[in-house]
Scaffold this motif. Sequence first.
Motif, PDB file in Angstrom:
ATOM      1  N   THR A   5       0.952  -1.230  -0.077  1.00  7.28           N
ATOM      2  CA  THR A   5       0.013   0.100   0.042  1.00  7.28           C
ATOM      3  C   THR A   5       0.778   1.388  -0.011  1.00  7.28           C
ATOM      4  OG1 THR A   5      -1.843  -1.069   0.930  1.00  7.28           O
ATOM      5  CG2 THR A   5      -1.656   1.425   1.277  1.00  7.28           C
ATOM      6  N   ALA A   6       1.844   1.267   0.860  1.00  9.18           N
ATOM      7  CA  ALA A   6       2.864   2.340   0.693  1.00  9.18           C
ATOM      8  C   ALA A   6       3.539   2.631  -0.661  1.00  9.18           C
ATOM      9  CB  ALA A   6       3.887   2.219   1.845  1.00  9.18           C
ATOM     10  N   LEU A   7       3.861   1.597  -1.038  1.00  6.65           N
ATOM     11  CA  LEU A   7       4.580   1.723  -2.608  1.00  6.65           C
ATOM     12  C   LEU A   7       3.470   2.075  -3.746  1.00  6.65           C
ATOM     13  CD1 LEU A   7       6.906  -1.357  -2.382  1.00  6.65           C
ATOM     14  CD2 LEU A   7       7.413   0.892  -2.069  1.00  6.65           C
ATOM     15  N   GLY A   8       2.218   1.395  -3.302  1.00  2.33           N
ATOM     16  CA  GLY A   8       1.105   1.802  -4.211  1.00  2.33           C
ATOM     17  C   GLY A   8       0.841   3.097  -4.346  1.00  2.33           C
ATOM     18  N   ILE A   9       0.562   3.672  -3.083  1.00  2.00           N
ATOM     19  CA  ILE A   9       0.047   5.091  -2.978  1.00  2.00           C
ATOM     20  C   ILE A   9       1.047   6.081  -3.712  1.00  2.00           C
ATOM     21  CG2 ILE A   9       0.760   5.852  -0.438  1.00  2.00           C
ATOM     22  CD1 ILE A   9      -2.804   6.026  -1.769  1.00  2.00           C
ATOM     23  N   ARG A  10       2.338   5.714  -3.487  1.00  2.00           N
ATOM     24  CA  ARG A  10       3.352   6.518  -3.878  1.00  2.00           C
ATOM     25  C   ARG A  10       3.267   6.473  -5.465  1.00  2.00           C
ATOM     26  NH1 ARG A  10       4.031   6.157   0.884  1.00  2.00           N
ATOM     27  NH2 ARG A  10       5.369   7.588   2.111  1.00  2.00           N
ATOM     28  N   VAL A  11       3.092   5.319  -6.103  1.00  2.00           N
ATOM     29  CA  VAL A  11       3.038   5.296  -7.642  1.00  2.00           C
ATOM     30  C   VAL A  11       1.729   6.199  -7.992  1.00  2.00           C
ATOM     31  CG1 VAL A  11       2.211   3.817  -9.401  1.00  2.00           C
ATOM     32  CG2 VAL A  11       3.969   2.932  -7.694  1.00  2.00           C
ATOM     33  N   MET A  12       0.677   6.020  -7.136  1.00  2.00           N
ATOM     34  CA  MET A  12      -0.706   6.940  -7.349  1.00  2.00           C
ATOM     35  C   MET A  12      -0.146   8.342  -7.717  1.00  2.00           C
ATOM     36  SD  MET A  12      -3.632   4.570  -5.358  1.00  2.00           S
ATOM     37  CE  MET A  12      -4.667   5.882  -5.822  1.00  2.00           C
ATOM     38  N   LEU A  13       0.590   8.728  -6.623  1.00  2.00           N
ATOM     39  CA  LEU A  13       0.931  10.159  -6.487  1.00  2.00           C
ATOM     40  C   LEU A  13       1.827  10.618  -7.828  1.00  2.00           C
ATOM     41  CD1 LEU A  13       1.078  12.960  -4.964  1.00  2.00           C
ATOM     42  CD2 LEU A  13       3.201  11.896  -3.827  1.00  2.00           C
ATOM     43  N   ALA A  14       2.798   9.570  -8.111  1.00  2.00           N
ATOM     44  CA  ALA A  14       3.624  10.029  -9.198  1.00  2.00           C
ATOM     45  C   ALA A  14       2.784  10.139 -10.524  1.00  2.00           C
ATOM     46  CB  ALA A  14       4.591   9.043  -9.393  1.00  2.00           C
ATOM     47  N   LEU A  15       1.564   9.273 -10.581  1.00  2.00           N
ATOM     48  CA  LEU A  15       0.806   9.358 -11.723  1.00  2.00           C
ATOM     49  C   LEU A  15      -0.314  10.620 -11.610  1.00  2.00           C
ATOM     50  CD1 LEU A  15       0.160   5.515 -12.061  1.00  2.00           C
ATOM     51  CD2 LEU A  15       1.707   6.914 -13.501  1.00  2.00           C
ATOM     52  N   ARG A  16      -0.140  11.235 -10.551  1.00  2.00           N
ATOM     53  CA  ARG A  16      -1.138  12.303 -10.370  1.00  2.00           C
ATOM     54  C   ARG A  16      -2.547  12.053 -10.089  1.00  2.00           C
ATOM     55  NH1 ARG A  16       1.396  16.677 -14.479  1.00  2.00           N
ATOM     56  NH2 ARG A  16       3.597  16.658 -13.741  1.00  2.00           N
ATOM     57  N   PHE A  17      -2.454  10.937  -9.489  1.00  2.00           N
ATOM     58  CA  PHE A  17      -4.132  10.629  -9.078  1.00  2.00           C
ATOM     59  C   PHE A  17      -4.654  11.649  -8.038  1.00  2.00           C
ATOM     60  CE2 PHE A  17      -3.341   6.646 -11.325  1.00  2.00           C
ATOM     61  CZ  PHE A  17      -4.451   6.282 -11.802  1.00  2.00           C
ATOM     62  N   PHE A  18      -3.687  11.898  -7.231  1.00  2.00           N
ATOM     63  CA  PHE A  18      -3.792  12.899  -6.110  1.00  2.00           C
ATOM     64  C   PHE A  18      -2.571  13.941  -5.825  1.00  2.00           C
ATOM     65  CE2 PHE A  18      -2.032   9.440  -3.749  1.00  2.00           C
ATOM     66  CZ  PHE A  18      -0.897   9.926  -3.125  1.00  2.00           C
ATOM     67  N   ARG A  19      -2.730  14.920  -5.261  1.00  2.00           N
ATOM     68  CA  ARG A  19      -1.675  15.592  -5.043  1.00  2.00           C
ATOM     69  C   ARG A  19      -1.016  15.562  -3.519  1.00  2.00           C
ATOM     70  NH1 ARG A  19      -4.047  21.780  -6.969  1.00  2.00           N
ATOM     71  NH2 ARG A  19      -4.042  21.370  -9.243  1.00  2.00           N
ATOM     72  N   TYR A  20       0.027  15.800  -3.400  1.00  2.00           N
ATOM     73  CA  TYR A  20       0.927  15.694  -1.895  1.00  2.00           C
ATOM     74  C   TYR A  20       0.513  16.882  -1.217  1.00  2.00           C
ATOM     75  CZ  TYR A  20       4.426  15.690   1.459  1.00  2.00           C
ATOM     76  OH  TYR A  20       5.133  15.697   2.795  1.00  2.00           O
ATOM     77  N   LYS A  21       0.236  16.238   0.221  1.00  2.00           N
ATOM     78  CA  LYS A  21      -0.055  17.457   1.082  1.00  2.00           C
ATOM     79  C   LYS A  21       0.649  17.034   2.367  1.00  2.00           C
ATOM     80  CE  LYS A  21      -3.944  20.043   3.376  1.00  2.00           C
ATOM     81  NZ  LYS A  21      -5.094  20.406   3.339  1.00  2.00           N
ATOM     82  N   GLU A  22       1.372  17.918   3.010  1.00  2.00           N
ATOM     83  CA  GLU A  22       2.107  17.792   4.079  1.00  2.00           C
ATOM     84  C   GLU A  22       1.451  17.580   5.245  1.00  2.00           C
ATOM     85  OE1 GLU A  22       5.993  19.664   6.329  1.00  2.00           O
ATOM     86  OE2 GLU A  22       5.114  20.525   4.765  1.00  2.00           O
ATOM     87  N   ALA A  23       1.804  16.617   6.178  1.00  2.00           N
ATOM     88  CA  ALA A  23       1.323  16.420   7.256  1.00  2.00           C
ATOM     89  C   ALA A  23       2.443  16.087   8.493  1.00  2.00           C
ATOM     90  CB  ALA A  23       0.185  15.495   7.228  1.00  2.00           C
ATOM     91  N   LYS A  24       2.169  16.738   9.701  1.00  2.00           N
ATOM     92  CA  LYS A  24       3.146  16.608  10.644  1.00  2.00           C
ATOM     93  C   LYS A  24       3.193  14.885  11.238  1.00  2.00           C
ATOM     94  CE  LYS A  24       3.583  21.390  11.929  1.00  2.00           C
ATOM     95  NZ  LYS A  24       3.459  22.338  13.183  1.00  2.00           N
TER      96      LYS A  24
END
Length: 339
Positions: free
Chosen positions: A90-109
């Motif tokens: 899941t951690a790897l898959g969600i990063r692939v989705m981010l790279a493919l621009r399925f969603f935008r990165y948002k910083e969280a502490k």
Amino acid sequence: KDNAGGGFSQTMSTPKALGGGGDEAEDGLLPKEHTATKGICGTTLPLTTAVGIVGNLATVVGVVIMNKYIQQEHGFGAMIFLSFCHFLFTALGIRVMLALRFFRYKEAKLRSVLPVALGSLGSVAFMNLNLKYNSVGFYQISKLACIPVTIAWASCVDGVGVPLRVRLTLAPLVLGMAVANVHDVEANAVGTVFATVAVLCTVAAQTFTSSLQKSLGCDSNQLLYHTSPLIAVGMLVLCPVFDDLHMITTFPYTPALIRDIALSCVLALGVNISNYLVLGKTSALTYQVIGHLKTILTISFGIFVLGHATNPKNIAGITIAMAGVISYSEVKRRISLGR
């Protein structure tokens, strides 16, 4: 395995995760701009929420069947290690989705997202200990206890009351699930402590997952991006406690087993994404109801499609529980319309 979701955070100011009364929908009033569709039993839902619920039902049932198949057909019983594989994928898959621009990165502490990871890990760990030290019947009762505990959490921790008519619809659901699922009930002091901690961790994780998305203004994928690697690391740490490390390192990993583990990881990615989506768009309480609907559908599928043995008690329990789901959905629909 249905512990893919989690819950959040000590640092936010918690919004109304469980809807309070008046004319408000318990689900935290979803954006009107989303296209609406008919949900379970006619409840009007935004399209994304409806898709999330259907996807969650499908993937959860799929991953449970796949995990059982891996355990029974391949003899691979390291379930915490398998959960680690799921969250790592899941951690790897969600990063692939981010790279493919399925969603935008948002910083969280880290301090904001850490509680959901800890809650999820506590839920998995103590539910395993609950099952180990108690009977299956007591284990099922403790899972049912998540509904009243969620209501109590909303009132005592979040200061949000659940309307009486909503609470009344949950009675037949809990009763029906108890009739259908609970048989032998044996407990002891140590097992009861483990069960209590497991229920509290589960409710906290689900409530925080729902409320943190609202308080941080992030969507389910943005939140899962931050929590999934933390949960994966935690699962790896838990492996020596619950799994046989010698078995894991010496087990014959055949191509068929690797294929089935990979398939379960794909399904788990769907579970985690849909868990976070449903919790973010609805509430921890609605998520609990959906979770029991999954159990009802799974049992019904086994009885009516696969021809599993049953008895009048099981049929009666399923019927009562389904009546509770329908009543809950109808009451929620009326609340959302201000009736």
